[in-house]
Design a protein around this motif. Sequence first.
Motif, mmCIF file in Angstrom:
data_model
loop_
_atom_site.group_PDB
_atom_site.id
_atom_site.type_symbol
_atom_site.label_atom_id
_atom_site.label_comp_id
_atom_site.label_asym_id
_atom_site.label_seq_id
_atom_site.Cartn_x
_atom_site.Cartn_y
_atom_site.Cartn_z
ATOM 1 N N ALA A 139 0.839 -1.209 0.000
ATOM 2 C CA ALA A 139 0.000 0.000 0.000
ATOM 3 C C ALA A 139 0.870 1.254 0.000
ATOM 4 C CB ALA A 139 -0.937 0.007 1.196
ATOM 5 N N SER A 140 1.921 1.289 0.829
ATOM 6 C CA SER A 140 2.748 2.509 0.824
ATOM 7 C C SER A 140 3.394 2.713 -0.536
ATOM 8 C CB SER A 140 3.812 2.517 1.926
ATOM 9 O OG SER A 140 3.934 1.314 2.559
ATOM 10 N N GLU A 141 3.794 1.609 -1.182
ATOM 11 C CA GLU A 141 4.390 1.741 -2.525
ATOM 12 C C GLU A 141 3.358 2.247 -3.534
ATOM 13 O OE1 GLU A 141 7.446 1.622 -3.210
ATOM 14 O OE2 GLU A 141 8.273 0.661 -1.419
ATOM 15 N N LEU A 142 2.150 1.738 -3.446
ATOM 16 C CA LEU A 142 1.112 2.177 -4.394
ATOM 17 C C LEU A 142 0.760 3.647 -4.163
ATOM 18 C CD1 LEU A 142 -1.291 -0.921 -4.438
ATOM 19 C CD2 LEU A 142 -0.154 0.075 -6.438
ATOM 20 N N ARG A 143 0.662 4.035 -2.913
ATOM 21 C CA ARG A 143 0.348 5.441 -2.607
ATOM 22 C C ARG A 143 1.450 6.354 -3.143
ATOM 23 N NH1 ARG A 143 -4.542 4.827 -1.944
ATOM 24 N NH2 ARG A 143 -5.353 3.873 -0.058
ATOM 25 N N ARG A 144 2.690 5.923 -2.900
ATOM 26 C CA ARG A 144 3.824 6.738 -3.367
ATOM 27 C C ARG A 144 3.759 6.916 -4.881
ATOM 28 N NH1 ARG A 144 8.547 4.150 -0.794
ATOM 29 N NH2 ARG A 144 7.488 4.881 1.055
ATOM 30 N N ALA A 145 3.262 5.848 -5.562
ATOM 31 C CA ALA A 145 3.185 5.927 -7.028
ATOM 32 C C ALA A 145 1.929 6.661 -7.488
ATOM 33 C CB ALA A 145 3.217 4.508 -7.603
ATOM 34 N N GLY A 146 1.067 7.048 -6.547
ATOM 35 C CA GLY A 146 -0.081 7.883 -6.935
ATOM 36 C C GLY A 146 -1.450 7.218 -6.843
#
Length: 459
Positions: A139-146
């Motif tokens: 989730a943190s990776e997806l959020r970081r990617a937008g």
Amino acid sequence: MSRVIAVSNRVARPRGGSKSAGGLAVGVLAALKEHGGLWFGWNGRTVRGEPGDVTLEEDGRISYATIDLNEQAYELYYNGFSNTSLWPICHYLLGFFRYERREFDAYRRVNALFARKLLPLLQPDDLIWVHDYHLIPLASELRRAGARQPIGFYLHVPFPDIEVLRVLPVYRELLRSLCAYDVVGFQTPRDLRCFKEAIAERDIGGLERADRRNTRPAAPMHADAFPIGIDVDDCQALAMESGEQDNVRRMVRHLHGRQLLIGVDRLDYSKGLPDRFRAFARLLENYPAIRNHVSYLQIAPATRSGVRAYAEIRQELEQLAGKINGEFADIDWVPIRYLNRAFDRPTLMAFFREASVGLVTPLRDGMNLVAKEFIAAQDETDPGVLVLSQLAGAAEELTEAVLVNPYDVDGVADGVHRALSMPREERVERHASMLATLRRNDITAWRSRFVDALLAARQ
Ligand code: ADP
């Protein structure tokens, strides 16, 4: 209607010939069946260089999007951090625990890769449902990617007590990653309590708030217990329809009227198989009148062959089975039949229905679907008895099973003896009560509750 995007380490294609994909695959497929949707994950292949593009395949209402993984990244992320650090920690089996920083780095890199490859496939009103311990930072990776869609995480394995979790050098980082999800789901109220206690630590909470400000100023994270269920009618129907199959009839013929004890597990050290074999030997020792009147069938296909502990347990079990058979067998009786292979679901359900006792004795388990399937597959008028580990999540719901401590070899032997001699009336009563529990919280209820929580997160 929103699409559900299920993400798990491994995608189990229904036609991929994988008969023993485990509880996670059963749950993910159920989650996608009703709404249709996309299942994203690794395709089971490793490559030398950089992984290629996503492969998309359709099968009815479900699309499968899969990627390769780099050979070394897979070794470090999957065999390493996921299965040699996280798996033992989550199952309270610290003797198997090992930690390497470079394995954790690879774990984070693979999660970032998953996010990069998944992002272009997403639509604005999708609901993202991430499964299991391999993908905590997703989730943190997806959020970081937008990504702005609601993202939920479901942990199929136990969430350990904070004092056990602290053994893992990077536990704080993982807790913070969990806090980036909108919904976090656990198997049992006990797991939920452990999680809440862990994030109550002051520094975790503080960082959680800071992280959330940076990434997503949305509603607070919702954490809850969503005990996974089964499709009761499907198990029942398969058990009834498959009794005439050739392999089922052959198995029954070879019982020669003896009572059948059955165990069905992936070959995993968390399943408590060596202690279960020892308990069976103790049963034959302590209750000699039972010899030649019972037959124990253990089905356990090998998994995770890249992790050394799994090869070792396989060897240990082969030796134990040989020793026990050597000691107790007669010219017309083999006490243990130990099969290292998978069977299809219809056959397994029919085997369960033939059994007098189902042996489910993990040293620790998130839920254990086999326990639930065993109950569903029984003949309601003359059911077999479930001998169940107190340390499996299923024991919180299936309280009418014969509950045992899997480490107590004599206790398990006594439990099995009690199950074998239980009067029919008591068996029927206990079974009816457990079947009602399974119907109240079946696989549909599990999926609906989780998807509803994701929808609520969007609002
Ligand atoms: P885990 O997810 O740890 O493997 P569960 O008991 O929760 O344990 O789920 C296992 C699932 O895999 C069940 O649905 C079970 O029927 C199936 N399964 C287990 N062993 C076998 C086997 N030998 N052949 C086919 N299916 C199996």
